[in-house]
Design a protein around this motif. Structure first.
Motif, PDB file in Angstrom:
ATOM      1  N   TYR A  65     -18.798  55.722 -19.482  1.00 53.21           N
ATOM      2  CA  TYR A  65     -18.602  55.080 -21.193  1.00 53.21           C
ATOM      3  C   TYR A  65     -18.179  54.374 -21.763  1.00 53.21           C
ATOM      4  O   TYR A  65     -18.183  53.762 -22.343  1.00 53.21           O
ATOM      5  N   GLY A  66     -17.433  53.501 -20.248  1.00 52.20           N
ATOM      6  CA  GLY A  66     -17.446  51.972 -20.860  1.00 52.20           C
ATOM      7  C   GLY A  66     -18.219  51.494 -20.399  1.00 52.20           C
ATOM      8  O   GLY A  66     -17.651  50.502 -21.399  1.00 52.20           O
ATOM      9  N   VAL A  67     -18.673  51.615 -19.980  1.00 52.82           N
ATOM     10  CA  VAL A  67     -20.080  50.136 -19.846  1.00 52.82           C
ATOM     11  C   VAL A  67     -20.835  50.111 -21.199  1.00 52.82           C
ATOM     12  O   VAL A  67     -20.862  49.132 -21.456  1.00 52.82           O
ATOM     13  N   VAL A 114     -26.202  58.623 -27.196  1.00 58.41           N
ATOM     14  CA  VAL A 114     -26.153  58.609 -26.270  1.00 58.41           C
ATOM     15  C   VAL A 114     -25.241  59.920 -25.795  1.00 58.41           C
ATOM     16  O   VAL A 114     -24.085  60.289 -25.662  1.00 58.41           O
ATOM     17  N   VAL A 115     -26.954  60.708 -24.563  1.00 53.93           N
ATOM     18  CA  VAL A 115     -26.015  61.961 -24.091  1.00 53.93           C
ATOM     19  C   VAL A 115     -26.137  61.342 -22.480  1.00 53.93           C
ATOM     20  O   VAL A 115     -27.530  61.392 -21.825  1.00 53.93           O
ATOM     21  N   LEU A 116     -25.281  62.006 -21.738  1.00 57.82           N
ATOM     22  CA  LEU A 116     -24.923  61.121 -20.714  1.00 57.82           C
ATOM     23  C   LEU A 116     -24.988  62.972 -19.592  1.00 57.82           C
ATOM     24  O   LEU A 116     -24.401  64.045 -20.033  1.00 57.82           O
ATOM     25  N   PRO A 128     -19.164  48.714 -29.079  1.00 60.85           N
ATOM     26  CA  PRO A 128     -17.990  49.619 -29.254  1.00 60.85           C
ATOM     27  C   PRO A 128     -17.905  51.430 -29.872  1.00 60.85           C
ATOM     28  O   PRO A 128     -17.248  52.768 -29.651  1.00 60.85           O
ATOM     29  N   GLY A 129     -18.698  50.853 -31.135  1.00 50.05           N
ATOM     30  CA  GLY A 129     -19.362  51.637 -31.999  1.00 50.05           C
ATOM     31  C   GLY A 129     -20.243  52.871 -31.465  1.00 50.05           C
ATOM     32  O   GLY A 129     -20.133  53.899 -32.782  1.00 50.05           O
ATOM     33  N   LEU A 130     -20.951  52.903 -30.225  1.00 51.29           N
ATOM     34  CA  LEU A 130     -21.356  53.893 -30.471  1.00 51.29           C
ATOM     35  C   LEU A 130     -21.075  55.264 -29.521  1.00 51.29           C
ATOM     36  O   LEU A 130     -19.770  55.295 -28.794  1.00 51.29           O
ATOM     37  N   ALA A 141     -26.937  52.217 -23.309  1.00 48.64           N
ATOM     38  CA  ALA A 141     -26.383  51.665 -24.063  1.00 48.64           C
ATOM     39  C   ALA A 141     -27.102  50.887 -25.204  1.00 48.64           C
ATOM     40  O   ALA A 141     -27.130  50.131 -26.246  1.00 48.64           O
ATOM     41  N   ARG A 142     -27.699  49.698 -24.530  1.00 49.03           N
ATOM     42  CA  ARG A 142     -28.007  48.391 -24.871  1.00 49.03           C
ATOM     43  C   ARG A 142     -29.560  49.247 -26.148  1.00 49.03           C
ATOM     44  O   ARG A 142     -29.909  49.225 -27.193  1.00 49.03           O
TER      45      ARG A 142
END
Length: 282
Positions: free
Chosen positions: A23-25, A6-8, A31-33, A142-143
């Motif tokens: 990040y928290g979401v 994932v790149v923000l 947690p492994g992302l 993230a999903r």
């Protein structure tokens, strides 16, 4: 199922908790992302700056990477929250507000889907409509990256022709010359980027090591008119001297060796800023 990176990218800055909340979401989803930052200093509300930054970044990441790009002046309005699948193998989670302009033009978009908020919205966020970066885009991205949902489960697809894009124009070239627009001044080093594609500039017959004359105007006012070396990098010019070079975003660019061209000549870029490049013939 393997996980994607994932790149923000946002215009949020880093002096408050917005990015950390995203990040928290993502970590709550899995947690492994692995989560990385593209930029959080995009000019506020500048969807075209976000578009340009995506264009020259995505192809350097592994196929399947999920980019979450949030520059969203219309947050909470009827603009679509979307996930685009690019023709070169990436996913971009973003408001459909012009951010996909360069990617669609340069690489193509294979399919686009509108995020189904009844499924892919962070639970408990329904009463807040000003932080879709956290509640929709980071959560859905993230999903998707974690394999919790497939691309098809993002939400309904809609026509590619409905994607919001802004007009892109490219510079013109001919024998020994090129002309176009100064698109932007890059904040960190003060180089300026043009809309003259490198592959088009090669057709001018101007080669590295040649001297050219560059004229830059803001509307009708000439702000720069000097001879400049065209070469492969800054080190071929003396410190403080100008050099024309092939920029990292597929376009010809201009800068000073170890100095800021934009600051020295007060160049902003954008509408009304034009550039003309002519080969100096011996």
């Amino acid at each position: 199922m393997s996980k994607s990176f994932v790149v923000l990218q946002t215009d949020f800055g880093l002096n408050w908790g917005a990015v950390a909340s995203m990040y928290g979401v993502c970590k709550q989803v899995d947690p492994g992302l692995e989560i990385y930052d593209l930029s959080h200093t995009i000019e506020q509300f500048n969807t075209m700056a976000a578009s340009s930054c995506l264009q020259y970044t995505i192809k350097y990441w592994p196929k399947g990477t999920v980019f979450v790009s949030v520059v969203d002046p219309g947050v909470g309005t009827a603009r679509k929250a979307s996930v685009a699948k690019t023709s070169n193998g990436y996913y971009i989670v973003t408001p459909d507000n012009g951010t996909l302009t360069h990617v669609k033009a340069m690489y193509g978009i294979e399919e686009i889907r509108e995020i189904d908020e009844t499924v892919n919205r962070y639970p408990g966020s329904e009463k807040v409509n000003i932080f879709h970066g956290r509640d929709l885009f980071a959560y859905c991205g993230a999903r998707l990256a974690a394999g919790v949902i497939s691309f098809e489960e993002v939400g309904p697809s809609y026509p590619l022709s409905d994607i919001v894009v802004q007009e892109l124009t490219y510079g013109k070239t001919g024998d020994g010359y090129a002309e176009g627009q100064v698109d932007e001044a890059l904040e960190k080093f003060g180089n300026i980027s043009t809309n003259i594609l490198i592959e088009d500039f090669e057709k001018t017959g101007i080669v590295q090591g040649d001297m050219v004359r560059i004229q830059i105007k803001n509307e009708d006012q000439v702000v720069y008119d000097e001879p400049v070396l065209y070469h492969r990098s800054f080190g071929f010019a003396e410190i403080g001297d100008p050099v024309l070079f092939n920029g990292l975003a597929s376009f010809v660019a201009l800068g000073l060796n170890q100095r800021s061209f934009a600051e020295k000549y007060q160049i902003k870029g954008g509408k009304g800023w034009t550039i003309r490049i002519d080969k100096i013939r011996q």
